[in-house]
Design a protein around this motif. Structure first.
Motif, mmCIF file in Angstrom:
data_model
loop_
_atom_site.group_PDB
_atom_site.id
_atom_site.type_symbol
_atom_site.label_atom_id
_atom_site.label_comp_id
_atom_site.label_asym_id
_atom_site.label_seq_id
_atom_site.Cartn_x
_atom_site.Cartn_y
_atom_site.Cartn_z
ATOM 1 N N TYR A 317 134.941 -18.700 60.612
ATOM 2 C CA TYR A 317 135.311 -17.299 60.797
ATOM 3 C C TYR A 317 134.821 -16.394 59.663
ATOM 4 O O TYR A 317 135.356 -15.307 59.462
ATOM 5 C CB TYR A 317 136.838 -17.190 60.957
ATOM 6 N N PHE A 345 130.222 -9.161 56.282
ATOM 7 C CA PHE A 345 130.086 -9.395 54.834
ATOM 8 C C PHE A 345 128.628 -9.358 54.387
ATOM 9 O O PHE A 345 128.306 -8.776 53.362
ATOM 10 C CB PHE A 345 130.710 -10.744 54.455
ATOM 11 N N ARG A 348 127.376 -5.813 54.162
ATOM 12 C CA ARG A 348 127.925 -5.072 53.026
ATOM 13 C C ARG A 348 127.299 -5.531 51.713
ATOM 14 O O ARG A 348 127.029 -4.722 50.821
ATOM 15 C CB ARG A 348 129.439 -5.271 52.976
ATOM 16 N N MET B 95 135.242 -12.748 63.864
ATOM 17 C CA MET B 95 135.302 -12.469 62.431
ATOM 18 C C MET B 95 135.979 -11.128 62.190
ATOM 19 O O MET B 95 135.769 -10.503 61.159
ATOM 20 C CB MET B 95 133.897 -12.494 61.847
ATOM 21 N N TRP B 97 138.809 -10.301 61.296
ATOM 22 C CA TRP B 97 139.625 -10.175 60.084
ATOM 23 C C TRP B 97 138.823 -9.533 58.952
ATOM 24 O O TRP B 97 139.381 -8.848 58.101
ATOM 25 C CB TRP B 97 140.156 -11.551 59.646
ATOM 26 N N GLN B 98 137.481 -9.743 58.980
ATOM 27 C CA GLN B 98 136.638 -9.179 57.914
ATOM 28 C C GLN B 98 136.726 -7.655 57.859
ATOM 29 O O GLN B 98 136.603 -7.056 56.788
ATOM 30 C CB GLN B 98 135.174 -9.588 58.123
ATOM 31 N N ASN B 99 136.950 -7.034 59.051
ATOM 32 C CA ASN B 99 136.995 -5.569 59.068
ATOM 33 C C ASN B 99 138.213 -5.016 58.327
ATOM 34 O O ASN B 99 138.240 -3.851 57.971
ATOM 35 C CB ASN B 99 136.997 -5.058 60.508
#
Lengths: 497, 497
Positions: A317, A345, A348, B95, B97-99
């Motif tokens: 994840y 990620f 960024r 993914m 949760w990354q936000n």
């Protein structure tokens, strides 16, 4: 006090007030101890804002011309106390003002370490780097020379921020062998893996964010997170790596935003995190929405069985940002590292890399490209493992034979270094002073502790010196150790009597 | 999502939230379809009233940037009708949760720019870089090939954090010719001059620190200071460079910690700051204990008389940190820049460099060393000036002949670029859409404005294309410009009827 202010001169009102008052003091119009008008009355008299006068007074105080006495007012300073304003300038320019400029560098331990051991005639057991003979410099140089003459784009182009696409493609098989299933779009090429730590920290960590580090840890990591104003918590290491149960307890009260780990042949202890702990750590990160920063410099340098696959290989994840430096396995001169991340990620972090330096030089990337595209890496690694194993064995034998009782050390199954532990009352920094006199340097361990420092450890590296010098250095070190332990025991007996 | 709010800036919190979110959307950090935090959670996170966030969302909806879906939440508006966003993701592990992981990247405009123009068949008037034929790649490559085979230390050693001492010595005569009297100990070698801006910012600038930028300014500079959470003020530029009288007025109320300037052939306008203004600017910095960050990429590229000496040459008390990039005058592939600073500043910046990447690669430094040690630089620069002057003349001639009335442009005496200004009602970004269809790209000017954006400027560079292609591109651009101006005039007439 009358001051002619010119509102169209290009000089600020503050500056005009300041110089007018300096003129009056220096010419004797304003005498020592004389009281200046209050900010409020002076500003209304001059028809300027209170801020303007306040700031002029502030500058005059820095100039040493006046002093503000709380509750009493602002006075012309006595000449003896006054800084020689004009004279100072004409003689040697003073840069004292710089000392009042605040910065955001709480510690720069790595730089300090590097400054401390520039001596040429010291056998550097400090250096976690490869000896010349272990670096395929000849092969890479020949390829680089060839490449430089064949293809000028490596000098004429900036190259993408994310890194050269050919090199990102070329390393895929290498990462797939580590069970990291990645595409070239999820890889970014760094100017050394230290830059990866810095970019991750500057992207995701700010003042008060909770960061977990292993204890002990590679010192420059501490510098990075301190610089970001992080709140740092530490989790100790045992034989299986980071003590994940202690981390779990910490997560309950302070869920970390980021957990930094160096799971394989950890720098400085040489420990390997077990497969079980790797899975547990990832599970914790999933539960608490934490980022794991997995720093892997030496997983290829195993002396027996290969270590467990990277935590990144288990990651579904996008919790793990994985760093792979090549300085400790191929060449430090290239300063190349790889960062692997998924989802938002990676985007960024590429953004952050653009801000930081617009991209890694093409030259150093192209210097490495043939190495990854050919069979060279597969030839080089077994050679390197064998050579490093011989060196480790040499050092372990010498320590076993010559180190005094009460001193313990790690027996690493890979990597570049050995972690030595003195009896708890002794100080490795003190030992280092003696060792340096005998021409030996190592890394005193206290710099590896982010919070509560321990002084009775140090790190020695077996990779940097050639074998005869290595044996000689460790032999000398053992002699210094024996004398040090003996004199410490003696002085303790004296104290306890 | 993290937003630095400045409660003393004079701008409303609503407006600050609004522009921060626009920045993130425009630079790609917030993607189409991404969900924004709820009013309630965002207001408690930012410690502002719910009304403030509600208003900001209302304005953003009017801006067309976001849409509120009743019962579902607030989303970044998608440009196309359909929303394949969720479907796309459902195949892969989520993914999302990354936000929710906040970062410290308020904007990454440079990365965005680089992503926008990767097309191969576009004539890039965007690129402020040299054409291959203007780069001494052949000479440097030959030296590098030779060096790589002769001296393996460039692959086997890390090299000092501050940079290779031989290269720092070798550049002294070059800087002395610019009247900068410097020793090798006051020079640090960077991985490109962008890294210098980033290191200075990350060392000295933190949330709320006051930074002054020229307006317009090189976009990546804005990214750097925004990332540090600086409060940014701007000072416009006229024919003599930064309007120092306006800076002086600003200093009275908000003394800047740092003033960034690109005084010579400024990017993007091409302006040269006069010698008088340079002295005034330094005087201001001395009065207010400010740091001047002088970015000098192109002062060697003059077409007539040389420009005034750098501000650094006037600096006595260590106020000026001077950056010299070589990408725009020798080779971008090396990614080498030089930073000059005195007093405690240089030591602090070396510390920051160590934290950031442990040092610039030796390979790229050694690649340049022979160029500075020989007479090559002295031969190369006059050639480069002459060639660039021809290109500038070519572009000015073409514009003069073919550009429509109402369009103005700078006539730079050096550097790489020309700043074009449309009638104030027209939008250069819209023009860019048309130009791209005709195979031409340039830099829309609004990205160069840190605070209040202006949309009627753009930058074209005359250095990157070969001469026939350059002439063709500018000719096509003029045709697009004529059509654009005409259709804009027409639609305005329609509106006013």
């Amino acid at each position: 006090m009358h001051i002619d202010l010119d509102r169209h001169s290009g000089r600020t009102l503050t500056e005009q007030i300041r110089t007018a008052i300096i003129d009056r003091i220096q010419s004797g119009l304003l005498q020592e101890g004389e009281k200046l008008p209050s900010v409020r009355s002076f500003s209304s008299q001059l028809e300027v804002s209170q801020m303007t006068v306040f700031h002029a007074y502030e500058l005059l105080e820095l100039d040493g011309m006046i002093e503000r006495v709380h509750g009493k007012g602002t006075f012309v300073r006595s000449q003896s106390a006054r800084l020689p304003f004009q004279d100072q300038r004409s003689a040697k320019p003073s840069m004292d003002w710089q000392n009042r400029v605040a910065d955001y560098l709480p510690r720069v331990q790595y730089w300090r370490m590097m400054m401390q051991t520039p001596l040429l005639d010291v056998a550097k057991l400090t250096m976690a780097a490869l000896h010349d003979s272990l670096i395929p410099a000849d092969w890479i140089s020949r390829q680089l020379a060839h490449y430089a003459q064949e293809d000028h784009t490596l000098l004429t182009e900036y190259g993408p921020i994310q890194g050269d696409s050919k090199l990102r493609e070329a390393v895929l098989p290498y990462f797939r062998e580590k069970s990291i299933n990645v595409t070239a779009s999820e890889i970014m090429i760094l100017n050394g893996s230290q830059q990866g730590i810095d970019l991750v920290a500057s992207t995701f960590i700010g003042p008060g964010d909770c960061v977990v580090l292993e204890e002990p840890v590679y010192p420059c990591t501490i510098d990075v997170f301190r610089k970001r104003g992080a709140t740092i918590y530490t989790v100790p290491i045992d034989d299986e790596g980071m003590c994940v149960d202690q981390l779990a307890a910490l997560c309950d009260t302070r869920p970390p935003k980021l957990i930094y780990t160096n799971p394989t042949y950890q720098n400085p202890t040489g420990t390997v995190m077990s497969a079980r702990r790797r899975a547990q750590l990832l599970e914790l990160a999933q539960s608490y929405h934490s980022i794991i920063l997995e720093d892997d410099a030496t997983s290829d340098l195993y002396f027996g069985d290969p270590p467990p696959p990277p935590i990144k290989s288990l990651d579904k994840y996008g919790h793990v940002i994985y760093l792979k430096g090549i300085s400790k396995m191929i060449s430090p001169g290239c300063r190349i590292g790889f960062l692997i991340a998924d989802g938002t990620f990676i985007a960024r972090l590429i953004g952050a890399k653009g801000i930081s330096d617009l991209g890694t030089p093409l030259i150093t990337q192209k210097a490495l490209l043939p190495f990854f595209m050919s069979s060279q890496l597969k030839k080089h690694l077994p050679f390197l493992r064998e050579k490093l194993k011989q060196r480790r064995n040499l050092v372990l034998r010498t320590l076993h034979k010559l180190a005094p009782a009460g001193v313990n050390w790690s027996k690493p199954d890979g990597g570049l270094s050995i972690w030595v532990t003195l009896p708890a009352t002794m100080n490795a920094e003190e030992l280092h002073t003696y060792a340096m006199k005998e021409g030996i340097s190592f890394l005193p361990g206290h710099v590896c502790f982010p919070v509560q420092q321990q002084y009775h450890h140090f790190r020695i590296c077996f990779s940097y010196l050639d074998e005869p010098l290595l044996e000689q250095a460790v032999t000398t070190l053992c002699r210094v150790l024996r004398e040090f332990v003996q004199s410490n025991r003696h002085s303790q007996q004296v104290i306890s009597m």
